[in-house]
Motif scaffolding. Structure first.
Motif, short mmCIF file in Angstrom:
data_model
loop_
_atom_site.label_atom_id
_atom_site.label_comp_id
_atom_site.label_asym_id
_atom_site.label_seq_id
_atom_site.Cartn_x
_atom_site.Cartn_y
_atom_site.Cartn_z
N GLY A 56 56.36 76.24 32.26
CA GLY A 56 56.72 77.41 31.85
C GLY A 56 57.03 78.70 32.03
O GLY A 56 56.60 77.74 33.47
N ALA A 57 56.26 79.18 32.02
CA ALA A 57 56.17 80.24 33.64
C ALA A 57 55.27 81.51 33.26
O ALA A 57 55.21 82.84 34.14
N ALA A 58 54.27 80.65 32.71
CA ALA A 58 52.83 81.84 32.41
C ALA A 58 52.36 83.04 33.70
O ALA A 58 52.17 81.39 34.43
N ALA A 59 51.59 83.65 33.88
CA ALA A 59 50.96 84.29 34.24
C ALA A 59 49.30 83.18 34.32
O ALA A 59 49.20 83.16 34.00
N GLY A 60 49.42 82.65 35.84
CA GLY A 60 48.13 81.87 36.01
C GLY A 60 49.11 80.42 35.95
O GLY A 60 49.75 80.07 36.94
N GLY A 61 48.34 79.41 35.72
CA GLY A 61 48.34 77.56 35.79
C GLY A 61 50.20 77.35 36.13
O GLY A 61 50.85 76.70 36.83
N ASP A 62 50.62 78.29 35.08
CA ASP A 62 52.20 77.68 35.07
C ASP A 62 52.79 78.00 36.40
O ASP A 62 53.60 77.63 37.12
N ILE A 63 52.51 79.83 36.73
CA ILE A 63 53.53 79.88 37.92
C ILE A 63 53.20 79.50 39.33
O ILE A 63 53.16 79.38 40.66
N ILE A 64 51.82 79.40 39.61
CA ILE A 64 50.83 78.87 40.73
C ILE A 64 51.84 77.25 40.57
O ILE A 64 51.82 76.67 41.89
N PHE A 65 51.59 76.01 39.59
CA PHE A 65 52.49 74.66 39.29
C PHE A 65 53.59 75.08 40.59
O PHE A 65 53.72 74.53 41.56
N HIS A 66 54.70 75.85 40.17
CA HIS A 66 55.82 76.01 40.88
C HIS A 66 56.35 75.96 42.01
O HIS A 66 56.97 76.01 42.95
N GLU A 89 56.67 90.02 28.60
CA GLU A 89 55.86 91.07 27.69
C GLU A 89 54.75 90.02 27.58
O GLU A 89 53.93 90.38 26.75
N LYS A 90 55.26 89.20 26.97
CA LYS A 90 54.43 87.68 26.15
C LYS A 90 54.26 87.13 26.56
O LYS A 90 52.12 86.81 26.72
N SER A 91 53.57 86.81 27.99
CA SER A 91 52.51 85.97 28.97
C SER A 91 52.50 86.07 30.32
O SER A 91 52.69 85.33 31.30
N VAL A 92 53.27 87.44 30.83
CA VAL A 92 53.25 88.06 32.58
C VAL A 92 52.41 88.93 32.26
O VAL A 92 51.38 89.00 33.15
N SER A 93 52.72 89.93 31.33
CA SER A 93 52.50 91.57 32.81
C SER A 93 51.75 91.74 32.06
O SER A 93 50.64 92.77 32.64
N TYR A 94 50.35 91.22 30.89
CA TYR A 94 49.21 91.37 30.97
C TYR A 94 48.15 90.81 32.41
O TYR A 94 47.29 91.79 32.64
N ALA A 95 48.90 90.38 33.04
CA ALA A 95 47.99 90.06 34.35
C ALA A 95 47.98 90.76 35.66
O ALA A 95 48.03 91.09 35.92
N GLY A 96 49.29 92.21 34.92
CA GLY A 96 49.56 93.33 36.38
C GLY A 96 50.91 92.42 37.09
O GLY A 96 51.48 91.72 36.70
N ASN A 97 51.50 93.76 37.80
CA ASN A 97 52.60 92.89 39.12
C ASN A 97 52.39 92.70 39.56
O ASN A 97 53.72 92.05 40.18
N ASN A 98 51.94 91.88 39.99
CA ASN A 98 51.40 90.88 40.91
C ASN A 98 52.53 89.94 40.44
O ASN A 98 53.06 88.89 41.85
N TRP A 99 51.85 89.53 39.05
CA TRP A 99 52.40 88.14 38.51
C TRP A 99 53.88 88.41 37.89
O TRP A 99 54.36 87.60 38.10
#
Length: 186
Positions: A56-66, A89-99
């Motif tokens: 996937g591409a959620a903020a955290g492990g997914d983005i780091i993996f890619h 909206e569901k899996s990224v924005s809560y973590a902030g603009n950097n993500w």
């Protein structure tokens, strides 16, 4: 000709500010990056194959993996449960603009696949997405894919989490490598 080997990733998202029991606090990001890079290099070095990453591409492990796969020169594909806008909206924005910027960057350079709802006996979108990614990764046979998981060893907050992915992988006899986030320092 090299065989295609899929590396399927599942892992924790960066913790929300209001998370009661920390799982992946931001201060662990550097440790996650380093541990994941080492694990991915070991997978790649252990087998002379052509690799494809799936996550996937959620903020955290997914983005780091890619991001790590891009640095290693390995192709990677994003598998999203929702449209890009809804996914943010569901899996990224809560973590902030950097993500959000990191997500946007990945969607500009990697193939993006959006789930077409399936009937697999589950009404949970995350379980459906897990099943979809497993089906893609196992097309080359269970011996030609590895599940890499960033996990705290506990059952998740809901259906379709990392523990679900690990149980599916073990059930079918796939290779599983786990990065235990509990043992990572900053």
């Amino acid at each position: 000709m090299k065989l295609r080997h899929y590396i399927l990733f599942s892992g924790h998202m960066i913790d929300r500010e209001d998370r009661e029991s920390p799982r992946f606090p931001e201060f662990k990001e550097k440790g996650v990056i380093e541990s994941m890079r080492i694990q991915l290099e070991e997978i790649i070095d252990s087998n002379p194959s052509s690799y494809v990453g799936i996550a996937g591409a959620a903020a955290g492990g997914d983005i780091i993996f890619h991001e790590i796969l891009i640095k290693l020169g390995v192709s990677s594909q994003l598998y999203l449960a929702y449209s890009k806008e809804e996914y943010i909206e569901k899996s990224v924005s809560y973590a902030g603009n950097n993500w959000i910027k990191r997500f946007d960057n990945l969607t500009q350079i990697l193939p993006v696949h959006i789930l077409d709802r399936i009937d697999n006996g589950s009404d949970n979108i995350w379980e459906q997405t897990n099943q979809w990614m497993f089906e893609e990764a196992s097309k080359a046979g269970k011996s030609n894919f590895t599940l890499l998981a960033l996990w705290d060893g506990k059952t998740g907050d809901g259906k379709g989490g990392t523990s679900h992915m690990i149980s599916i992988a073990k059930e079918i006899g796939a290779k599983v490598k786990i990065i235990d986030i509990n043992h990572l320092l900053d």
